[in-house]
Motif scaffolding. Structure first.
Motif, PDB file in Angstrom:
ATOM      1  N   MET A   1       4.301   7.224   9.149  1.00  0.00           N
ATOM      2  CA  MET A   1       5.205   7.342   8.016  1.00  0.00           C
ATOM      3  C   MET A   1       4.457   8.005   6.852  1.00  0.00           C
ATOM      4  O   MET A   1       3.377   7.571   6.463  1.00  0.00           O
ATOM      5  CB  MET A   1       5.723   5.958   7.609  1.00  0.00           C
ATOM      6  N   LEU A 189      13.288   3.986   0.950  1.00  0.00           N
ATOM      7  CA  LEU A 189      13.368   2.693   1.635  1.00  0.00           C
ATOM      8  C   LEU A 189      13.434   1.569   0.613  1.00  0.00           C
ATOM      9  O   LEU A 189      12.706   1.574  -0.377  1.00  0.00           O
ATOM     10  CB  LEU A 189      12.151   2.460   2.538  1.00  0.00           C
ATOM     11  N   GLY A 217      10.661  -6.084   3.650  1.00  0.00           N
ATOM     12  CA  GLY A 217      10.171  -7.012   4.652  1.00  0.00           C
ATOM     13  C   GLY A 217      10.507  -8.457   4.364  1.00  0.00           C
ATOM     14  O   GLY A 217      10.290  -9.326   5.217  1.00  0.00           O
ATOM     15  N   ARG A 224      13.773  -1.816   9.474  1.00  0.00           N
ATOM     16  CA  ARG A 224      13.159  -1.216  10.661  1.00  0.00           C
ATOM     17  C   ARG A 224      14.205  -0.526  11.519  1.00  0.00           C
ATOM     18  O   ARG A 224      13.963   0.557  12.075  1.00  0.00           O
ATOM     19  CB  ARG A 224      12.428  -2.296  11.474  1.00  0.00           C
ATOM     20  N   TRP A 227      14.892   2.880  10.312  1.00  0.00           N
ATOM     21  CA  TRP A 227      13.824   3.826  10.637  1.00  0.00           C
ATOM     22  C   TRP A 227      13.873   4.217  12.111  1.00  0.00           C
ATOM     23  O   TRP A 227      13.708   5.391  12.460  1.00  0.00           O
ATOM     24  CB  TRP A 227      12.470   3.208  10.292  1.00  0.00           C
ATOM     25  N   LEU A 241       8.978   4.353  -1.461  1.00  0.00           N
ATOM     26  CA  LEU A 241       9.103   2.899  -1.341  1.00  0.00           C
ATOM     27  C   LEU A 241       9.703   2.350  -2.630  1.00  0.00           C
ATOM     28  O   LEU A 241       9.020   2.203  -3.640  1.00  0.00           O
ATOM     29  CB  LEU A 241       7.736   2.269  -1.068  1.00  0.00           C
ATOM     30  N   VAL A 259       2.996  -3.410   1.170  1.00  0.00           N
ATOM     31  CA  VAL A 259       4.101  -2.793   1.912  1.00  0.00           C
ATOM     32  C   VAL A 259       3.637  -1.505   2.589  1.00  0.00           C
ATOM     33  O   VAL A 259       3.983  -1.241   3.745  1.00  0.00           O
ATOM     34  CB  VAL A 259       5.295  -2.524   0.980  1.00  0.00           C
ATOM     35  N   SER A 260       2.838  -0.719   1.883  1.00  0.00           N
ATOM     36  CA  SER A 260       2.330   0.531   2.468  1.00  0.00           C
ATOM     37  C   SER A 260       1.542   0.265   3.737  1.00  0.00           C
ATOM     38  O   SER A 260       1.738   0.942   4.766  1.00  0.00           O
ATOM     39  CB  SER A 260       1.447   1.275   1.445  1.00  0.00           C
ATOM     40  N   ASN A 262       1.799  -2.243   5.710  1.00  0.00           N
ATOM     41  CA  ASN A 262       2.690  -2.745   6.761  1.00  0.00           C
ATOM     42  C   ASN A 262       3.513  -1.629   7.408  1.00  0.00           C
ATOM     43  O   ASN A 262       3.816  -1.694   8.599  1.00  0.00           O
ATOM     44  CB  ASN A 262       3.631  -3.796   6.186  1.00  0.00           C
ATOM     45  N   LEU A 263       3.887  -0.629   6.629  1.00  0.00           N
ATOM     46  CA  LEU A 263       4.824   0.390   7.116  1.00  0.00           C
ATOM     47  C   LEU A 263       4.150   1.644   7.668  1.00  0.00           C
ATOM     48  O   LEU A 263       4.765   2.374   8.434  1.00  0.00           O
ATOM     49  CB  LEU A 263       5.766   0.834   5.982  1.00  0.00           C
ATOM     50  N   ARG A 264       2.913   1.864   7.307  1.00  0.00           N
ATOM     51  CA  ARG A 264       2.293   3.161   7.582  1.00  0.00           C
ATOM     52  C   ARG A 264       2.357   3.573   9.040  1.00  0.00           C
ATOM     53  O   ARG A 264       2.548   4.757   9.365  1.00  0.00           O
ATOM     54  CB  ARG A 264       0.841   3.153   7.100  1.00  0.00           C
ATOM     55  N   TRP A 266       4.553   2.582  11.430  1.00  0.00           N
ATOM     56  CA  TRP A 266       5.849   2.451  12.118  1.00  0.00           C
ATOM     57  C   TRP A 266       6.090   3.699  12.954  1.00  0.00           C
ATOM     58  O   TRP A 266       5.717   4.802  12.622  1.00  0.00           O
ATOM     59  CB  TRP A 266       6.951   2.301  11.064  1.00  0.00           C
TER      60      TRP A 266
END
Length: 266
Positions: A1, A189, A217, A224, A227, A241, A259-260, A262-264, A266
């Motif tokens: 992401m 997001l 989250g 999710r 995405w 974000l 958050v970054s 956690n999402l990077r 995906w």
């Protein structure tokens, strides 16, 4: 992401903190968001961003002239377009909010269709791709996939800043994003706490439920899922974000870092 920092998260008065936070969070780019009435130096913002090793993903002026019925809105739009060109922004987004004297959602969509029909070719001729986003207020005229396509199909030069969180306020499921594939060039997001009854911080949306901001989250939105339905090409877009720890327990910088991370991947 490919994560992107929204300058509006930290306020409009400290651009250096914006780029410092983007670097701290491992983001790749900045979306510079300012009221169109604010005097900004696009060359300074461009240099500040580049010097930090970041890209400029977009310029988002909060453009009120058209909404307010200003007769000089075309000239004022061109001023904002010049800023986008000066900062080398590949994308400029104008959100289609409702006017205060709203008559109907359908009439507002027609007005915005006229705006984008004029503005999108002007932007493209200057080397900038103009986008719209679905907005998530109770009286937003452009929220659902069908409403987006009504305008996108009418204006071939226009593209989409996808915000599924806003689409969800009208009851849209993640699968509806598939209809928009190929038109997406930027992504926002967010997450929501969704309830059938009003709670502190919540507001009524078009779907008849109440939505309150939530850190990504921690809410009820299928972030999710929104995405996962994207095509590989759509996932190449930069992702803003729109989040913080709305409980106030974490500073904005730390919430974005969490958050970054956690999402990077995906």
């Amino acid at each position: 992401m490919k994560l992107c920092m929204m300058s509006s998260v930290l306020g409009f008065d400290n651009p250096r903190e914006v780029v410092d936070t983007a670097v701290y969070c491992g983001m790749e780019a900045v979306d510079w968001i300012f009221p169109s009435t604010r005097d900004i130096d696009p060359l300074f913002l461009r240099q500040l961003t580049v010097d930090a090793g970041l890209k400029i993903a977009a310029y988002t002026p909060l453009f009120s002239a058209f909404i307010n019925g200003d007769e000089a809105w075309r000239d004022k739009f061109l001023v904002e377009l010049d800023k986008a060109v000066a900062m080398s922004a590949p994308v400029m987004m104008i959100p289609p909010f409702a006017p205060e004297n709203q008559k109907s959602l359908a009439e507002d969509r027609e007005r915005w269709k006229e705006f984008y029909s004029w503005a999108a070719p002007e932007a493209l001729s200057a080397g900038v791709r103009l986008t719209l986003e679905p907005t998530g207020l109770l009286k937003s005229p452009v929220t659902t996939s069908g409403e987006l396509l009504e305008i996108l199909d009418a204006v071939p030069q226009l593209r989409l800043t996808l915000d599924y969180g806003n689409m969800a306020t009208a009851g849209e499921a993640p699968e509806s994003i598939r209809k928009l594939s190929g038109k997406i060039v930027h992504i926002h997001l967010k997450d929501w706490l969704i309830s059938s009854e009003q709670r502190p911080g919540s507001t009524l949306k078009r779907c008849g439920k109440y939505f309150a901001n939530a850190m990504i989250g921690t809410g009820n939105l299928d972030v999710r899922g929104s995405w996962d339905v994207l095509s590989a090409l759509d996932r190449e877009s930069f992702v803003n974000l729109e989040t913080a720890d709305f409980s106030g327990k974490l500073p904005v910088k730390e919430a974005l870092k969490q958050v970054s991370d956690n999402l990077r991947n995906w």
